[in-house]
Design a protein around this motif. Structure first.
Motif, PDB file in Angstrom:
ATOM      1  N   LEU A 342     -62.834 -92.661 -67.559  1.00  0.00           N
ATOM      2  CA  LEU A 342     -63.296 -93.154 -66.669  1.00  0.00           C
ATOM      3  C   LEU A 342     -64.398 -94.102 -66.751  1.00  0.00           C
ATOM      4  CD1 LEU A 342     -63.816 -93.347 -63.380  1.00  0.00           C
ATOM      5  CD2 LEU A 342     -65.987 -91.638 -63.638  1.00  0.00           C
ATOM      6  N   VAL A 343     -65.157 -93.975 -67.788  1.00  0.00           N
ATOM      7  CA  VAL A 343     -66.261 -94.956 -68.239  1.00  0.00           C
ATOM      8  C   VAL A 343     -65.434 -95.935 -69.021  1.00  0.00           C
ATOM      9  CG1 VAL A 343     -68.279 -95.386 -69.779  1.00  0.00           C
ATOM     10  CG2 VAL A 343     -68.060 -93.322 -68.266  1.00  0.00           C
ATOM     11  N   MET A 344     -64.642 -95.720 -69.892  1.00  0.00           N
ATOM     12  CA  MET A 344     -64.131 -96.960 -70.696  1.00  0.00           C
ATOM     13  C   MET A 344     -62.916 -97.661 -69.602  1.00  0.00           C
ATOM     14  SD  MET A 344     -62.564 -94.789 -74.109  1.00  0.00           S
ATOM     15  CE  MET A 344     -62.387 -96.006 -75.163  1.00  0.00           C
ATOM     16  N   GLN A 352     -58.994-101.224 -64.990  1.00  0.00           N
ATOM     17  CA  GLN A 352     -60.129-100.589 -64.060  1.00  0.00           C
ATOM     18  C   GLN A 352     -59.475-100.023 -62.587  1.00  0.00           C
ATOM     19  OE1 GLN A 352     -62.343-104.697 -63.682  1.00  0.00           O
ATOM     20  NE2 GLN A 352     -64.091-103.107 -64.272  1.00  0.00           N
ATOM     21  N   SER A 353     -58.436-100.311 -62.342  1.00  0.00           N
ATOM     22  CA  SER A 353     -57.925 -99.416 -61.200  1.00  0.00           C
ATOM     23  C   SER A 353     -57.909 -97.992 -61.306  1.00  0.00           C
ATOM     24  CB  SER A 353     -56.413 -99.927 -60.752  1.00  0.00           C
ATOM     25  OG  SER A 353     -55.609 -99.707 -62.148  1.00  0.00           O
ATOM     26  N   LEU A 354     -57.842 -97.309 -62.813  1.00  0.00           N
ATOM     27  CA  LEU A 354     -58.054 -96.120 -63.075  1.00  0.00           C
ATOM     28  C   LEU A 354     -59.329 -95.460 -62.583  1.00  0.00           C
ATOM     29  CD1 LEU A 354     -55.997 -95.849 -66.447  1.00  0.00           C
ATOM     30  CD2 LEU A 354     -55.163 -95.211 -64.076  1.00  0.00           C
ATOM     31  N   ALA A 355     -60.333 -96.461 -62.419  1.00  0.00           N
ATOM     32  CA  ALA A 355     -61.695 -95.775 -62.412  1.00  0.00           C
ATOM     33  C   ALA A 355     -62.071 -95.636 -61.151  1.00  0.00           C
ATOM     34  CB  ALA A 355     -62.700 -96.743 -63.069  1.00  0.00           C
ATOM     35  N   LYS A 356     -61.154 -95.814 -60.036  1.00  0.00           N
ATOM     36  CA  LYS A 356     -61.289 -95.491 -58.543  1.00  0.00           C
ATOM     37  C   LYS A 356     -61.552 -93.875 -58.239  1.00  0.00           C
ATOM     38  CE  LYS A 356     -59.064 -96.161 -54.089  1.00  0.00           C
ATOM     39  NZ  LYS A 356     -60.544 -96.902 -53.434  1.00  0.00           N
ATOM     40  N   ILE A 357     -62.690 -93.459 -57.592  1.00  0.00           N
ATOM     41  CA  ILE A 357     -63.080 -92.307 -57.319  1.00  0.00           C
ATOM     42  C   ILE A 357     -62.556 -92.034 -55.872  1.00  0.00           C
ATOM     43  CG2 ILE A 357     -65.088 -90.768 -56.836  1.00  0.00           C
ATOM     44  CD1 ILE A 357     -64.788 -91.961 -59.692  1.00  0.00           C
ATOM     45  N   SER A 358     -61.923 -90.811 -55.504  1.00  0.00           N
ATOM     46  CA  SER A 358     -61.496 -90.040 -54.408  1.00  0.00           C
ATOM     47  C   SER A 358     -62.393 -89.891 -53.444  1.00  0.00           C
ATOM     48  CB  SER A 358     -60.468 -89.326 -54.692  1.00  0.00           C
ATOM     49  OG  SER A 358     -61.497 -87.875 -54.892  1.00  0.00           O
ATOM     50  N   SER A 359     -61.901 -89.673 -52.272  1.00  0.00           N
ATOM     51  CA  SER A 359     -62.852 -89.384 -51.226  1.00  0.00           C
ATOM     52  C   SER A 359     -63.519 -88.121 -51.472  1.00  0.00           C
ATOM     53  CB  SER A 359     -62.053 -89.329 -49.970  1.00  0.00           C
ATOM     54  OG  SER A 359     -61.091 -88.229 -50.026  1.00  0.00           O
ATOM     55  N   ARG A 360     -62.965 -87.390 -52.384  1.00  0.00           N
ATOM     56  CA  ARG A 360     -63.755 -85.956 -52.735  1.00  0.00           C
ATOM     57  C   ARG A 360     -64.787 -86.182 -53.919  1.00  0.00           C
ATOM     58  NH1 ARG A 360     -61.261 -81.550 -50.204  1.00  0.00           N
ATOM     59  NH2 ARG A 360     -62.432 -80.273 -51.359  1.00  0.00           N
ATOM     60  N   GLY A 361     -64.892 -87.534 -54.171  1.00  0.00           N
ATOM     61  CA  GLY A 361     -66.026 -87.682 -55.486  1.00  0.00           C
ATOM     62  C   GLY A 361     -65.343 -87.429 -56.797  1.00  0.00           C
ATOM     63  N   THR A 362     -64.092 -87.390 -56.797  1.00  0.00           N
ATOM     64  CA  THR A 362     -63.687 -86.985 -58.297  1.00  0.00           C
ATOM     65  C   THR A 362     -62.234 -88.167 -58.730  1.00  0.00           C
ATOM     66  OG1 THR A 362     -61.391 -85.984 -57.473  1.00  0.00           O
ATOM     67  CG2 THR A 362     -63.664 -84.620 -58.103  1.00  0.00           C
ATOM     68  N   PRO A 363     -62.446 -88.306 -59.766  1.00  0.00           N
ATOM     69  CA  PRO A 363     -61.401 -89.591 -60.267  1.00  0.00           C
ATOM     70  C   PRO A 363     -59.976 -89.167 -60.618  1.00  0.00           C
ATOM     71  CG  PRO A 363     -62.699 -88.760 -62.379  1.00  0.00           C
ATOM     72  CD  PRO A 363     -63.198 -88.040 -61.002  1.00  0.00           C
ATOM     73  N   VAL A 364     -59.128 -89.103 -59.505  1.00  0.00           N
ATOM     74  CA  VAL A 364     -58.139 -88.425 -59.361  1.00  0.00           C
ATOM     75  C   VAL A 364     -56.962 -89.121 -60.386  1.00  0.00           C
ATOM     76  CG1 VAL A 364     -55.963 -88.174 -58.046  1.00  0.00           C
ATOM     77  CG2 VAL A 364     -58.150 -87.472 -57.109  1.00  0.00           C
TER      78      VAL A 364
END
Length: 475
Positions: A342-344, A352-364
């Motif tokens: 996530l940080v990378m 960068q699209s991989l760093a998006k966080i879901s509505s539950r607060g997790t990086p799905v």
């Protein structure tokens, strides 16, 4: 590609803590120190004591106890360094983030690339270890599992299906939410501790001091045997080291800790101390209950010891509990790996699209990618090669964090340090030298494989990642 600006390779990064991140990259703060200690114990007490105690005993004999002490002492020094850096820089990314802030971009990339190796291979190793226990448990119930689907190609099978399945289950749990994952982890950690206590209680009456002689049949150093395997106390320590790390996964939770300045230090140091005591007690009872030669090559040594002393019923319970509780290690490392990815990705080294966080607060997205990668390794590679290569990645990360403490103490002496490593100028060099020595004790083919892995990593950095990294000053 043009001329490389050497200064840009060593640019450092101003680290944003979780609350400073843009909302679509922000993780939810849901973890208190009890959850972090449980995350650490869940990560540390796992396949190491349940499976690698046999490998260590085979290489060092009864002196495997000293191997545990050596590996534990080196990890304790590294843990103190992690506690200082994690509370000083309470951001996800662990050693990768600290290296970027203190040592510079090229070091951060090498450490990040090494952490990808460490976390991916740990998850794979534990999944393979879990598969062995699960298949053994099913066999004990009279339900045979097809050999071709329980082993990778190197062991004559097609794919290790149980290993792939358990990774999918844990990844699903992590995508559900960090708070929910932490609650289930806490329950499973308690189950794991109770299981080890049961083993000690049942095996202790069979303790025979004669099993400790000869104490160190393969010597105290590190000698290379057939197939490049390193024997002796230090040779065993280099592989047993795998059983101690896991506390570094706590540092990846910095952005999800409720009070990172306090909770991270308690989680890292507390879990390390608890696990050292647990390991020494279990290892001493195991060696005392059965001669090393009889369980040293077993994939499930504790269950084998119990069966050998006429406790087949308890052995089945231990195997079942191991199958249920080992996923805590998977959870901690899959969690840590996804946070490092996530940080990378935030830094531009990954899309960068991989760093998006879901509505539950997790990086799905990053969790799914991580799960797919480690499933491929777990399904196809044998256990011993995975474990030792994972150690190499971890040793580099530990050396980097200890170096960060020394450089930071010298360069940023006035910086706020909620936790200060005691005797830093002794502890940090001890961590560096200890890890460097353990690296030399790894099998030669492991060292070569690690060098090849980093050569590939540097190629990726110069051809792809460096131009996309946007954390430093513009050139």
């Amino acid at each position: 590609m043009g001329m490389i600006n050497l200064a840009s390779l060593f640019r450092t990064k101003l680290i944003l803590t979780g609350d400073d991140q843009p909302e679509h990259h922000r993780l939810a703060r849901t973890l208190g120190w009890p959850s972090l200690v449980a995350l650490g114990v869940g990560a540390i007490v796992g396949t190491g004591i349940l499976t690698l105690i046999g490998v260590g005993a085979d290489r060092a004999g009864p002196a495997v106890l000293l191997s545990f002490v050596v590996a534990g002492a080196i990890c304790a020094c590294a843990a103190l360094c992690y506690a200082e850096m994690a509370t000083m820089i309470p951001a996800s990314g662990s050693a990768y983030t600290y290296s970027y802030a203190v040592l510079g971009e090229i070091f951060a990339w090498v450490v990040g690339w090494s952490l990808i190796l460490e976390y991916s291979l740990v998850v794979s190793t534990v999944a393979v270890g879990w598969s062995g226990y699960a298949v053994g448990f099913l066999k004990g119930l009279g339900v045979p599992f097809p050999e071709a689907l329980a082993n990778g190609p190197a062991l004559g099978g097609v794919v290790n299906l149980p290993a792939v399945a358990i990774i999918a289950v844990v990844a699903g749990l992590l995508m559900l939410g960090t708070r929910e994952s932490a609650r289930i982890n806490m329950i499973l950690v308690v189950l794991k501790i109770v299981t080890l206590a049961l083993f000690v209680a049942v095996a202790l009456p069979h303790f025979d001091a004669a099993n400790f002689a000869p104490f160190a049949p393969n010597g105290y150093g590190s000698t290379e045997g057939t197939g490049g395997v390193k024997y002796g106390v230090m040779g065993a320590a280099a592989i047993i080291f795998f059983a101690f790390y896991g506390f570094d996964a706590i540092s990846t939770a910095a952005e999800e800790a409720k009070n990172p300045e306090r909770d991270l230090a308690i989680g890292i140091v507390g879990s390390m101390l608890a696990c050292t005591v647990i390991y020494l007690v279990v290892a001493a009872v195991a060696v005392g209950a059965l001669p090393v030669a009889q369980f040293g090559k077993s994939a499930e040594p504790l269950a084998l010891i119990l069966r050998s002393i006429g406790q087949g019923g308890v052995a089945t319970v231990v195997a079942a509990a191991a199958a249920i509780a080992l996923p805590t290690v998977l959870l901690a490392f899959l969690y840590g790996q996804s946070r490092i990815f996530l940080v990378m990705a935030r830094d531009g080294f990954l899309p960068q699209s991989l760093a998006k966080i879901s509505s539950r607060g997790t990086p799905v997205r990053i969790t799914v990618l991580t799960a797919v990668l480690v499933s491929i390794v777990a399904g196809l590679m044998p256990l011993d090669e995975i474990a030792s290569l994972a150690n190499a990645g971890t040793l580099i990360a530990f050396i980097a964090v200890a170096a960060c403490v020394l450089v930071s103490r010298r360069r940023d002496s006035d910086a706020k340090r909620p936790f200060r490593t005691p005797f830093a100028w002794l502890v940090a060099p001890a961590a560096i030298l200890g890890c460097a020595y353990l690296f030399t004790s790894l099998q030669t083919k492991t060292q070569i494989s690690f060098i090849i892995w980093n050569a590939i990593g540097l190629t990726v950095y110069f051809l792809y990642a460096r131009a996309r990294g946007h954390a430093g000053s513009p050139e």
